[in-house]
Design a protein around this motif. Sequence first.
Motif, PDB file in Angstrom:
ATOM      1  N   ALA A   1       1.257 -11.462  -3.572  1.00  0.00           N
ATOM      2  CA  ALA A   1       0.927 -11.098  -2.321  1.00  0.00           C
ATOM      3  C   ALA A   1       0.681 -12.112  -1.200  1.00  0.00           C
ATOM      4  O   ALA A   1       0.746 -11.989   0.077  1.00  0.00           O
TER       5      ALA A   1
ATOM      6  N   GLU B   1      -2.451 -14.933  -4.738  1.00  0.00           N
ATOM      7  CA  GLU B   1      -3.155 -13.687  -4.508  1.00  0.00           C
ATOM      8  C   GLU B   1      -1.961 -12.818  -5.055  1.00  0.00           C
ATOM      9  O   GLU B   1      -0.752 -12.827  -4.700  1.00  0.00           O
TER      10      GLU B   1
ATOM     11  N   SER C   1      -1.263  -8.400  -6.516  1.00  0.00           N
ATOM     12  CA  SER C   1      -1.854  -7.221  -6.407  1.00  0.00           C
ATOM     13  C   SER C   1      -1.334  -6.279  -7.765  1.00  0.00           C
ATOM     14  O   SER C   1      -0.170  -6.283  -8.042  1.00  0.00           O
TER      15      SER C   1
ATOM     16  N   GLU D   1      -2.652   0.615  -6.114  1.00  0.00           N
ATOM     17  CA  GLU D   1      -3.342  -0.587  -6.315  1.00  0.00           C
ATOM     18  C   GLU D   1      -4.776  -0.449  -7.217  1.00  0.00           C
ATOM     19  O   GLU D   1      -5.516   0.007  -6.657  1.00  0.00           O
TER      20      GLU D   1
ATOM     21  N   ARG E   1      -6.870  -6.572  -8.008  1.00  0.00           N
ATOM     22  CA  ARG E   1      -6.474  -7.591  -7.142  1.00  0.00           C
ATOM     23  C   ARG E   1      -6.852  -8.986  -7.816  1.00  0.00           C
ATOM     24  O   ARG E   1      -7.938  -9.041  -8.164  1.00  0.00           O
TER      25      ARG E   1
END
Length: 292
Positions: free
Chosen positions: A108, A121, A123, A130, A133
Amino acid sequence: MTIPSRDRQPGRTPADAATLLCCGGRRVGRYVHRPHLDHRLAPRPYLHPLTTLAGLPVTELMPADHPHHLGVSIAVPDVAGGNFWGGRTFVRGQGPVELDNHGEQRHAGWLLRDPDGFVEELSWYAAGAEVLRERRAVAVAPAGDAAWALGVSFALTNVSGAPLSFASPAVNGRPGAGYGGYFWRAPRADRPPRVFTAAAEGEAAVHGRTAGWLALAADDWTLVFAGATDATRRDPWFVRVRDYPGVGSALAWSERVPLAPGATLTRRVVTAVADGRLDRAAAAALARRAVA
């Protein structure tokens, strides 16, 4: 300083997006954050190749025996029914079954990216939605004249809006198969590596047990794995040396691990990578140095 790289490898088109990792000016690894992989492999970022300071490879990618083994990665066989490990899914009463339930981890963005590590980051998607995270941190550091250390931490937050849980094939009915979490696939050699902890020796003695550190020693290299947080140290080690060389820190060895909506699960493993075949005393000293 950032060092982006887009390398082309046989069988992958378009090229995977990757970042190079260095220790003391030497290249020791490659992190592929946008791989182009078949969905049956549970596409996810991975570290490969990783090498010793002398350049010896210590990871293996998509070997014939387990094509879904991707160097070093965070892989979980069962997250609320989604397979983030790759390959077949173990179903109680049926055994391994080919299901269309493979999840995907998607890069991400970067919070930090330097030659000696990054914060990323990601997902996690299952069935198009999703569910998790993640914030992942990878750090490279010297660990002596002939070794370096790889620190990997991951924090998984439930963003699905509903309770979910982590499980392994062992939880679902396959004894001893408690894998899932941080996993390192090492390369095959002419003879299996030696595996030991401070108190035990051999696959049968260390598999499924907890230990402050665990060493995998081949003829020319040694890997020393250590849990770097209290929660990680409570996770048993998943170990294979006879069938193939691999070590993991198991999230859900014998029972499901629940994660409430909005809650976060965090783990951190440090792996020291050394040239040469270390004995128990040297491995213990390297483990202490790596997690200091």
